[in-house]
Write a protein that holds these residues in place. Structure first.
Motif, mmCIF file in Angstrom:
data_model
loop_
_atom_site.group_PDB
_atom_site.id
_atom_site.type_symbol
_atom_site.label_atom_id
_atom_site.label_comp_id
_atom_site.label_asym_id
_atom_site.label_seq_id
_atom_site.Cartn_x
_atom_site.Cartn_y
_atom_site.Cartn_z
ATOM 1 N N TYR A 175 -4.386 -10.285 -9.932
ATOM 2 C CA TYR A 175 -3.807 -8.983 -9.622
ATOM 3 C C TYR A 175 -4.947 -8.018 -9.317
ATOM 4 O O TYR A 175 -5.790 -7.732 -10.174
ATOM 5 C CB TYR A 175 -2.949 -8.477 -10.775
ATOM 6 N N LEU A 176 -4.952 -7.528 -8.077
ATOM 7 C CA LEU A 176 -6.087 -6.762 -7.583
ATOM 8 C C LEU A 176 -5.661 -5.388 -7.100
ATOM 9 O O LEU A 176 -4.528 -5.192 -6.634
ATOM 10 C CB LEU A 176 -6.765 -7.495 -6.423
ATOM 11 N N VAL A 177 -6.597 -4.457 -7.192
ATOM 12 C CA VAL A 177 -6.458 -3.138 -6.581
ATOM 13 C C VAL A 177 -7.657 -2.973 -5.658
ATOM 14 O O VAL A 177 -8.803 -2.951 -6.112
ATOM 15 C CB VAL A 177 -6.432 -2.013 -7.628
ATOM 16 N N CYS A 178 -7.415 -2.883 -4.364
ATOM 17 C CA CYS A 178 -8.480 -2.717 -3.380
ATOM 18 C C CYS A 178 -8.490 -1.265 -2.922
ATOM 19 O O CYS A 178 -7.534 -0.794 -2.272
ATOM 20 C CB CYS A 178 -8.275 -3.653 -2.193
ATOM 21 N N GLN A 179 -9.549 -0.557 -3.261
ATOM 22 C CA GLN A 179 -9.686 0.873 -2.987
ATOM 23 C C GLN A 179 -10.679 1.087 -1.843
ATOM 24 O O GLN A 179 -11.738 0.462 -1.807
ATOM 25 C CB GLN A 179 -10.185 1.593 -4.238
ATOM 26 N N MET A 224 -5.048 3.011 -1.570
ATOM 27 C CA MET A 224 -5.103 1.804 -2.380
ATOM 28 C C MET A 224 -4.218 0.735 -1.771
ATOM 29 O O MET A 224 -3.154 1.031 -1.228
ATOM 30 C CB MET A 224 -4.627 2.081 -3.805
ATOM 31 N N ILE A 225 -4.681 -0.527 -1.887
ATOM 32 C CA ILE A 225 -3.878 -1.680 -1.503
ATOM 33 C C ILE A 225 -3.734 -2.543 -2.749
ATOM 34 O O ILE A 225 -4.734 -2.964 -3.346
ATOM 35 C CB ILE A 225 -4.528 -2.474 -0.364
ATOM 36 N N ALA A 243 0.865 -1.186 0.000
ATOM 37 C CA ALA A 243 0.000 0.000 0.000
ATOM 38 C C ALA A 243 0.896 1.229 0.000
ATOM 39 O O ALA A 243 1.194 1.796 1.052
ATOM 40 C CB ALA A 243 -0.921 -0.004 1.210
ATOM 41 N N PRO A 244 1.362 1.659 -1.187
ATOM 42 C CA PRO A 244 2.241 2.836 -1.264
ATOM 43 C C PRO A 244 1.573 4.046 -0.619
ATOM 44 O O PRO A 244 0.402 4.336 -0.861
ATOM 45 C CB PRO A 244 2.437 3.035 -2.765
ATOM 46 N N THR A 245 2.308 4.755 0.233
ATOM 47 C CA THR A 245 1.730 5.883 0.978
ATOM 48 C C THR A 245 1.325 7.028 0.075
ATOM 49 O O THR A 245 0.489 7.848 0.441
ATOM 50 C CB THR A 245 2.745 6.387 2.011
ATOM 51 N N SER A 246 1.915 7.115 -1.125
ATOM 52 C CA SER A 246 1.580 8.217 -2.018
ATOM 53 C C SER A 246 0.288 7.970 -2.788
ATOM 54 O O SER A 246 -0.289 8.901 -3.355
ATOM 55 C CB SER A 246 2.726 8.459 -3.005
ATOM 56 N N MET A 247 -0.132 6.719 -2.867
ATOM 57 C CA MET A 247 -1.379 6.422 -3.566
ATOM 58 C C MET A 247 -2.560 6.738 -2.651
ATOM 59 O O MET A 247 -2.445 6.766 -1.419
ATOM 60 C CB MET A 247 -1.414 4.959 -4.009
#
Length: 683
Positions: free
Chosen positions: A390-394, A371-372, A364-368
């Protein structure tokens, strides 16, 4: 009118008798013979005196108007003294041998029959009114059965009484048709009150119809057992709406949520929030709240955070733009960042080269913006390819529409509608500082394009980041290990990591990989069936986030936040249940059988030609027979047991043909009686 006296003058005159007119009442004289006649010679009044000769017939008047007493027989007392008696003689107009059907008994039978039917109908209507109504008290239940039993008893009494009247007429018809032993006649007269009378063979042989009528009368009381029992009490679940306060959310209240450092930035979550989350992912279900009622349900609508996990390729297609500062995160677009962070680490390496690929990686980049990023190399047959691994959990602000249900105190949640409305477009730095933005309240942040930031939402992101991010890999010894994201030295055996204590590792994207199975000893070594909710890693993460939101309803510092909702309360209540088919069938059968019995009685009445009776007077008047007088010698008490010679003597009711006397109707010995014709037809 003529008055003649022998001796003293009468004590009363003809018209001054204390009981009324002389042609209606007896006139008495004392100490002498006296007679009185009215003008019509209908009545004779005689005072008995020992001087009167012994005779057995009524007085006769000679041509001079004088009476001859040679035919009178005075009564004597125990010591032989004459006693005063009266004799009333009737002319032919007053004789009772004229037959006539009196309507009193038939009408009474009809009245009893109709009364029984009305009681049965009343019983049905009363139970029908009670049917499906709640039993509000024990007294109501008791009295409803009592009233029903009373109505059944009235029905039984009416029908049995009608059959009894019919049985009387059939009794005399049977006696007219054939000779029968006195024991059999006893059974006929006693059958309605003594069931042992059915044991008399003579009665059963020669009075079959009467036996059937009596059997019906004896069996009819069964309705008093069957019909009251058609009303019973059964327990049903009722559903009543009650306005009740239930726990509610207040994400603007951060009491007890976090731990803080420096000038107030959020450094972590407080122990109770951490425990709530731990209990949620270990149980793989929401922490149940205290039920408002043991059995209840209510609809619940609210706003709360949740995660939406999408295929990375979809996010790249729709949101590939950069949302971060290149100075802090040196990737020009989202695809480049995701490939660098997730795809290459997960897909590179192999066992032959000594660098096995990662089983799982999340960061979970802090700049995003909240998002995980998630990647796994296990194959899920539901997708048919590895692209969905490959997932993006918002993190989203989400509207929930659910139904809370409690069955015997056990909570279940039915999700009616879950809508992800607003993605949380602010980075980690703005979340850390959100406590000083508006005194901990949810408020727009100018530094985040006026996106509304809630400190509690940030702490949800913080919890899931610490839980999901890290790597699952195989070490050089072939062991399955978990390394937390950003902490090179924080490597633990996989089973000790919180991630592996949840149901996420039961998803095929993790366990269905070569590295995982080689380290765990097979595909089912770590797997617990049905713990991967939704069957995919994406749905399992989303479900975990919603379960945590539901668990927050038990947060102690929010116990004072409630909302009033209409709750459907389900509770067992006793209701009356009326089995109308059984009652109506029972009463209908009884009424039909009774009607047939009444028809038999009416047919017997018409055949007899007059209304019969089993009263003492009927027995008295039908047993005037010298043969019966001789039969009763030394047995005048009529005590039981009846002597065999008397019991076995056959009698028949008909016309007595006695030598030297006129014919009359009555009981006589078999052979001395001729059949009695229909008296009504004779008259």
């Amino acid at each position: 009118m003529a008055n003649q006296q022998h001796g003293a003058t009468p004590e009363y005159g003809f018209n001054d008798h204390p009981l009324g007119h002389a042609d209606q009442y007896t006139q008495y004289t004392e100490y002498s013979h006296s007679y009185t006649t009215d003008a019509y010679n209908n009545y004779y009044y005689i005072t008995a005196n020992p001087d009167i000769p012994n005779t057995s017939q009524a007085p006769e008047m000679n041509s001079k108007g004088e009476y001859n007493y040679n035919h009178l027989q005075p009564s004597k007392d125990a010591v032989g003294n004459g006693v005063q008696v009266q004799t009333r003689l009737l002319d032919s107009a007053g004789l009772q041998n004229t037959a006539e059907i009196r309507l009193q008994d038939p009408l009474l039978a009809i009245a009893f029959f109709v009364g029984g039917i009305l009681a049965a109908v009343g019983h049905h209507l009363y139970y029908k009114r009670l049917n499906d109504t709640p039993v509000t008290s024990e007294d109501l239940q008791v009295w409803s059965i009592r009233i029903g039993t009373g109505l059944a008893l009235l029905t039984r009494c009416g029908l049995v009484a009608a059959i009894g009247i019919a049985a009387v007429q059939q009794t005399w018809l049977s006696l007219r048709k054939r000779a029968m032993s006195i024991g059999g006649i006893d059974s006929m007269f006693d059958i309605m009150g003594n069931p042992l009378s059915f044991l008399n063979r003579d009665f059963l042989t020669h009075a079959k119809r009467l036996a059937v009528l009596a059997a019906v009368a004896w069996l009819l009381p069964i309705i008093t057992i069957v019909t009251p029992a058609t009303l019973s009490v059964e327990s049903r679940m009722t559903h009543d709406s009650v306005a009740t306060k239930v726990p509610y959310y207040n994400f603007s209240n951060t009491d007890g949520w976090g731990t803080y450092g420096g000038f107030g930035y959020i450094s972590g979550v407080a122990p109770e929030i951490a425990r709530l989350f731990t209990r949620t992912y270990i149980s793989n279900s929401p922490i149940p709240q205290t039920p408002p009622f043991a059995n209840a349900s209510y609809d619940f609508n609210f706003w709360a955070p949740s995660y939406k996990c999408s295929n990375a390729s979809e996010i790249i297609r729709t949101r590939n733009n950069r949302t971060w500062d290149l100075a802090s995160y040196n990737y020009t677009n989202f695809e480049e960042a995701f490939n660098a962070e997730i795809v290459k680490p997960v897909s590179t390496g192999n066992f032959s080269s000594g660098a096995p690929p990662l089983v799982y990686k999340s960061t979970a980049p802090t700049s995003m913006n909240n998002m995980i990023l998630v990647g796994a190399n296990g194959r899920n047959e539901q997708w048919g390819n590895t692209d969905h691994n490959y997932l993006v959990c918002q993190l989203y602000n989400t509207t929930y529409s659910v139904t809370m249900r409690f069955d015997n105190g056990v909570q279940s949640i039915q999700e009616n509608s879950i809508a992800h409305v607003d993605s949380q477009e602010w980075d980690n730095e703005r979340g850390r500082l959100s406590m000083v933005l508006a005194n901990g309240l949810c408020a727009p942040d100018p530094a985040a394009n006026n996106a509304t930031i809630c400190p509690t939402y940030y702490m949800v992101q913080y919890i899931f980041t610490r839980f999901l991010t890290g790597q699952v890999r195989i070490n050089v010894e072939g062991e399955l290990m978990f390394q937390s994201d950003g902490y090179e030295g924080n490597i633990v055996e996989a089973g000790e990591a919180p991630f592996f204590q949840s149901g996420l590792t039961d998803c095929p994207e993790i366990w269905n990989s070569t590295g995982y199975q080689s380290a765990s000893g097979g595909s089912l070594a770590f797997q617990s069936l049905n713990r991967c909710q939704g069957g995919t890693l994406a749905t399992a993460i989303e479900s975990l986030s919603r379960n945590f939101t539901y668990s927050l309803l038990t947060y102690s510092n929010w116990r004072n936040f409630t909302t009033e909702v209409p709750i459907t309360v389900s509770m067992p209540r006793n209701f009356f249940y009326y089995n109308s088919i059984t009652l109506l069938a029972t009463y209908s059968s009884a009424v039909v059988v009774t009607l047939l019995c009444i028809c038999v009685g009416f047919a017997a009445l018409l055949s007899n030609g007059y209304t019969s009776s089993t009263a003492f007077s009927a027995v008295l008047l039908t047993t005037r027979n010298p043969d019966l007088d001789r039969l009763s010698t030394d047995n005048t008490l009529g005590a039981k047991p009846l002597p065999h010679p008397i019991r076995d003597t056959k009698l028949r009711f008909g016309i007595l043909r006695t030598e030297g006397s006129e014919s009359q109707a009555g009981f006589g010995l078999d052979g001395t009686v001729t059949p009695l014709e229909n008296m009504a037809s004779r008259s």
